[in-house]
Design an enzyme around this catalytic site. Structure first.
Site, PDB file in Angstrom:
ATOM      1  N   GLU A  89      12.988   8.405 -18.975  1.00  0.00           N
ATOM      2  CA  GLU A  89      14.119   8.715 -18.090  1.00  0.00           C
ATOM      3  C   GLU A  89      14.457   7.553 -17.167  1.00  0.00           C
ATOM      4  O   GLU A  89      15.054   7.749 -16.103  1.00  0.00           O
ATOM      5  CB  GLU A  89      13.814   9.971 -17.251  1.00  0.00           C
ATOM      6  CG  GLU A  89      13.557  11.226 -18.033  1.00  0.00           C
ATOM      7  CD  GLU A  89      14.744  11.753 -18.847  1.00  0.00           C
ATOM      8  OE1 GLU A  89      15.814  11.105 -18.844  1.00  0.00           O
ATOM      9  OE2 GLU A  89      14.568  12.788 -19.509  1.00  0.00           O
ATOM     10  N   HIS A 108      11.085  13.802 -10.818  1.00  0.00           N
ATOM     11  CA  HIS A 108      11.598  14.668 -11.883  1.00  0.00           C
ATOM     12  C   HIS A 108      10.401  15.405 -12.464  1.00  0.00           C
ATOM     13  O   HIS A 108       9.390  14.792 -12.808  1.00  0.00           O
ATOM     14  CB  HIS A 108      12.287  13.834 -12.974  1.00  0.00           C
ATOM     15  CG  HIS A 108      12.451  14.584 -14.273  1.00  0.00           C
ATOM     16  ND1 HIS A 108      13.045  15.819 -14.328  1.00  0.00           N
ATOM     17  CD2 HIS A 108      12.068  14.295 -15.536  1.00  0.00           C
ATOM     18  CE1 HIS A 108      13.019  16.255 -15.579  1.00  0.00           C
ATOM     19  NE2 HIS A 108      12.429  15.357 -16.334  1.00  0.00           N
ATOM     20  N   HIS A 110       9.055  19.456 -14.501  1.00  0.00           N
ATOM     21  CA  HIS A 110       9.435  20.621 -15.298  1.00  0.00           C
ATOM     22  C   HIS A 110       8.824  21.877 -14.668  1.00  0.00           C
ATOM     23  O   HIS A 110       7.927  22.489 -15.246  1.00  0.00           O
ATOM     24  CB  HIS A 110       8.931  20.469 -16.739  1.00  0.00           C
ATOM     25  CG  HIS A 110       9.510  19.315 -17.490  1.00  0.00           C
ATOM     26  ND1 HIS A 110       9.188  19.042 -18.810  1.00  0.00           N
ATOM     27  CD2 HIS A 110      10.405  18.359 -17.131  1.00  0.00           C
ATOM     28  CE1 HIS A 110       9.849  17.962 -19.214  1.00  0.00           C
ATOM     29  NE2 HIS A 110      10.588  17.524 -18.205  1.00  0.00           N
ATOM     30  N   TYR A 133      18.887  31.059   2.867  1.00  0.00           N
ATOM     31  CA  TYR A 133      19.448  29.952   3.656  1.00  0.00           C
ATOM     32  C   TYR A 133      18.829  28.597   3.323  1.00  0.00           C
ATOM     33  O   TYR A 133      19.446  27.549   3.494  1.00  0.00           O
ATOM     34  CB  TYR A 133      19.340  30.270   5.159  1.00  0.00           C
ATOM     35  CG  TYR A 133      17.993  29.979   5.773  1.00  0.00           C
ATOM     36  CD1 TYR A 133      17.688  28.710   6.253  1.00  0.00           C
ATOM     37  CD2 TYR A 133      17.009  30.970   5.884  1.00  0.00           C
ATOM     38  CE1 TYR A 133      16.458  28.425   6.817  1.00  0.00           C
ATOM     39  CE2 TYR A 133      15.788  30.700   6.443  1.00  0.00           C
ATOM     40  CZ  TYR A 133      15.511  29.425   6.902  1.00  0.00           C
ATOM     41  OH  TYR A 133      14.285  29.143   7.444  1.00  0.00           O
ATOM     42  N   HIS A 175      15.569  22.009 -19.319  1.00  0.00           N
ATOM     43  CA  HIS A 175      14.739  20.814 -19.146  1.00  0.00           C
ATOM     44  C   HIS A 175      13.876  20.877 -17.878  1.00  0.00           C
ATOM     45  O   HIS A 175      12.656  20.940 -17.998  1.00  0.00           O
ATOM     46  CB  HIS A 175      15.669  19.584 -19.133  1.00  0.00           C
ATOM     47  CG  HIS A 175      14.978  18.270 -19.100  1.00  0.00           C
ATOM     48  ND1 HIS A 175      15.546  17.111 -19.578  1.00  0.00           N
ATOM     49  CD2 HIS A 175      13.773  17.896 -18.622  1.00  0.00           C
ATOM     50  CE1 HIS A 175      14.720  16.108 -19.422  1.00  0.00           C
ATOM     51  NE2 HIS A 175      13.624  16.564 -18.839  1.00  0.00           N
ATOM     52  N   TYR A 228      17.572  20.679  13.689  1.00  0.00           N
ATOM     53  CA  TYR A 228      16.185  21.121  13.496  1.00  0.00           C
ATOM     54  C   TYR A 228      15.436  20.246  12.497  1.00  0.00           C
ATOM     55  O   TYR A 228      14.248  19.987  12.634  1.00  0.00           O
ATOM     56  CB  TYR A 228      16.244  22.593  13.071  1.00  0.00           C
ATOM     57  CG  TYR A 228      15.094  23.158  12.282  1.00  0.00           C
ATOM     58  CD1 TYR A 228      13.870  23.423  12.899  1.00  0.00           C
ATOM     59  CD2 TYR A 228      15.247  23.469  10.935  1.00  0.00           C
ATOM     60  CE1 TYR A 228      12.831  23.977  12.169  1.00  0.00           C
ATOM     61  CE2 TYR A 228      14.218  24.019  10.213  1.00  0.00           C
ATOM     62  CZ  TYR A 228      13.006  24.273  10.825  1.00  0.00           C
ATOM     63  OH  TYR A 228      11.993  24.816  10.089  1.00  0.00           O
TER      64      TYR A 228
END
Ligand code: 13P
Length: 233
Positions: A89, A108, A110, A133, A175, A228
């Site tokens: 990737e 990245h 899975h 939220y 993926h 915050y």
């Protein structure tokens, strides 16, 4: 931080993904923006090497600039330095750093729940909506899902870049998930948060149709987050 320290923190981050519950086996990859000799670039984990076996010498450096006339289907970058092949990737990581000045690190993985959701047509269509939220931690009012494309392709990188517009995290259809951060720690924390939200949404979906926070409620969350949690992570 020296380059060896950066490499060590990449290895450490990659190894923490499995105990944190966001990855298994050799899946996933991790990178860090890293300039070398005045050239923009990145350090990335090697391809298909077990993280327990990965050492700092296996980390690969890539130039950020795409070489002139680069084959969009090329499997490997032309400007890479390392003894191993970079993550398959590499293009996803490189293209994100090239277009996202806010990204210093990318995780990245899975994660099981995020990936299970990323297999559903409703998630392909609308992502994970503002059912909670904390969706705001990914930068907007939803966490989008990039359309499916074969791993390691320019198509996947292009889809992910679009899904990440105005966001710090997205799902990848069939993926996994991608998280950007201002540091490796922040990118990892966000990846864990995305998996937690995906798990909550998955649980709520078992019970019925989750209610959603409206745009006004989410605008208040974003405004409060700015005070915050001023560091976007
Ligand atoms: P690499 O081992 O080549 O990084 O590939 C793992 C992966 O998850 C591909 O998307």
């Amino acid at each position: 931080m020296t380059e060896n320290e950066a490499r060590a923190s990449l290895v450490d981050t990659a190894r923490r993904m499995t105990p944190l519950g966001i990855n298994t086996g050799r899946a996933g990859n991790v990178s860090l923006r890293w300039h070398r000799g005045g050239e923009d670039g990145l350090l990335v984990t090697p391809s298909a090497l077990a993280y327990e076996r990965t050492t700092i010498d296996d980390i690969v450096w890539l130039a950020l600039a795409a070489p002139q006339g680069e084959d969009p289907l090329a499997d490997s970058p032309r400007r890479a330095h390392g003894t191993r092949a970079p993550s398959s990737e590499w293009r996803l990581h490189r293209d994100l750093y090239a277009t996202r000045s806010d990204a210093q690190a990318i995780v990245h993985a899975h994660p099981a729940h995020a990936t299970a959701l990323a297999c559903l047509p409703r998630i392909h269509a609308e992502g994970i909506p503002a059912f909670h939220y904390m969706i705001a931690v990914a930068g907007g009012d939803d966490i989008r899902c990039a359309p499916y494309a074969t791993f390691g392709t320019k198509a996947l990188s292009d889809h992910a870049r679009r899904a990440l517009e105005g966001r710090r995290a997205c799902l990848l259809a069939q993926h996994g998930a991608v998280a950007l951060g201002t540091s490796l720690e922040a990118a990892l924390e966000l990846a864990v948060e995305v998996e937690t939200l995906a798990r909550m949404y998955w649980l709520a979906l078992q019970l019925g149709e989750p209610a959603r926070l409206d745009a006004a409620a989410m605008a208040e969350v974003h405004a409060r987050f700015a005070r915050y949690r001023p560091d976007p992570g």
